[in-house]
Design a protein around this motif. Structure first.
Motif, PDB file in Angstrom:
ATOM      1  N   LEU A   5     -78.617 -50.769  17.560  1.00 24.14           N
ATOM      2  CA  LEU A   5     -79.114 -50.587  16.211  1.00 24.14           C
ATOM      3  C   LEU A   5     -77.930 -50.750  15.267  1.00 24.14           C
ATOM      4  N   GLU A   7     -76.507 -50.512  11.708  1.00 22.35           N
ATOM      5  CA  GLU A   7     -76.722 -49.883  10.403  1.00 22.35           C
ATOM      6  C   GLU A   7     -75.787 -50.509   9.381  1.00 22.35           C
ATOM      7  N   ILE A  58     -79.375 -48.054   3.104  1.00 22.38           N
ATOM      8  CA  ILE A  58     -79.014 -48.325   4.487  1.00 22.38           C
ATOM      9  C   ILE A  58     -80.093 -49.214   5.103  1.00 22.38           C
ATOM     10  N   ARG A  60     -81.295 -50.840   8.702  1.00 22.52           N
ATOM     11  CA  ARG A  60     -81.139 -50.748  10.157  1.00 22.52           C
ATOM     12  C   ARG A  60     -81.749 -51.989  10.808  1.00 22.52           C
TER      13      ARG A  60
END
Length: 352
Positions: A5, A7, A58, A60
């Motif tokens: 993942l 970010e 943010i 992701r």
């Protein structure tokens, strides 16, 4: 499938540029969709956005582990000079619903000039972090060296191959050697110094302990598990090269660390402990043979490691660091190759 993942932290004003870069069609992307990133094409398995302050956002991005290198490079090149920009790479243990192993988008037909396929590996930063950690000189590393040396000595003295394999699994020698190969490839002097220090401490401890055991325990150099490690042949060199390649590939593709430990330790720990036992027991000529085997294996593992990192396309992100790394890699490769050639020539000459 190993997942990561990614970010991406950005000022909200730059979100549009990131979305254009990803060519997104909504906040959650279907696993069968293809996302084009400049000259690259990556399978993006999911994208989510969240505002966590009045000015920052943010994003992701879920992707496979081996696809993170090119993706993070592209995003970094675009936003490196933006205040507040940051990338965090997080391993994903599991995701629900499960993503099938064959969930790869269909690649369009493009010309070689338009389609530059990224290397199948984890990101450079994640690779560096994991190898840097494995090369640190810690109390656990010292304890594992001591324990694996004792186990290896017991296996050699009892001619028990199962016990020797157990020592190979416990031995942490792969960490500093893979780190040394990476430091050579990147021209990273700090990592090289740490790897050399950790390697020297581990080797010294194994030798001192096995010499002490050789002084107090009966050592028979004719035992198969000992005698087989007092001579060097081309088969041993091939095994060492394969071990170095396996260690690097396991790191760059996020394979289980145990596989790496077995692959590298099989070429390093047993001859090193055999050298110490024979030296402590007074069999200097046999000990010399074991030492030569260890040195040939050590050089072969590092030479193969550097070559594999180069083949994997591992290089510094900045051009000025890349130029320095290229020179350091060339010098190191020549040095490792000359040392290996000198040792093999000495071994061949001693047999005539």
């Amino acid at each position: 499938m190993e997942l990561r993942l990614i970010e991406v932290v950005l000022p909200e004003r730059d979100l549009g540029d990131l979305e254009k870069l990803l060519e997104g069609r909504g906040e959650v992307l279907d696993v069968t969709l293809l996302r084009s990133l400049g000259p690259y094409r990556y399978p993006v398995l999911g994208v989510w956005k969240e505002r966590f302050s009045t000015e920052e956002i943010i994003v992701r991005i879920l992707t496979s582990a081996e696809k993170t290198e090119g993706l993070t490079d592209l995003i970094s090149e675009k936003f490196a000079n933006v205040d507040g920009f940051r990338i965090n790479i997080i391993p994903v243990a599991a995701t629900i619903p499960n993503i099938p192993e064959n969930a790869e988008p269909i690649q369009p037909e493009v010309s070689p000039e338009e389609h530059k396929r990224p290397k199948e590996r984890i990101s450079r930063e994640e690779l560096y972090s994991s190898i840097e950690t494995a090369a640190k000189l810690t109390k656990v590393y010292i304890a594992m060296i001591v324990l694996s040396s004792i186990i290896a000595a017991a296996g050699l003295l009892s001619n028990n191959v199962v016990v020797i394999i157990g020592a190979m699994v416990v031995a942490p020698l792969m960490g500093p050697n893979v780190a040394l190969a990476l430091a050579t490839t990147l021209g990273d002097l700090t990592l090289a110094r740490n790897a050399l220090k950790t390697n020297l401490v581990g080797i010294s401890l194994a030798v001192i302990l096995s010499v002490a055991l050789g002084l107090i325990l009966p050592v028979d150099p004719s035992m198969p598990e000992i005698s087989s490690r007092t001579s060097v042949g081309f088969a041993e060199v091939i095994v060492a090269f394969a071990s170095g390649c396996a260690g690097v590939l396991a790191f760059t593709t996020a394979a289980p660390a145990v596989i790496i430990g077995v692959a590298v330790a099989v070429s390093l720990l047993p001859p090193l402990v055999a050298f110490g036992l024979l030296l402590g027991a007074g069999y200097v000529s046999y000990a010399t043979g074991a030492l030569l085997l260890f040195l040939v294996n050590l050089i072969s593992v590092n030479l193969a490691g550097v070559a594999t990192f180069i083949a994997q396309g591992i290089f510094p992100r900045n051009w000025w660091e890349a130029d320095r790394a290229k020179s350091a890699t060339f010098v190191a490769l020549m040095l490792w190759a000359l040392l290996l050639a000198a040792l093999l020539s000495f071994i061949l000459a001693s047999r005539i």
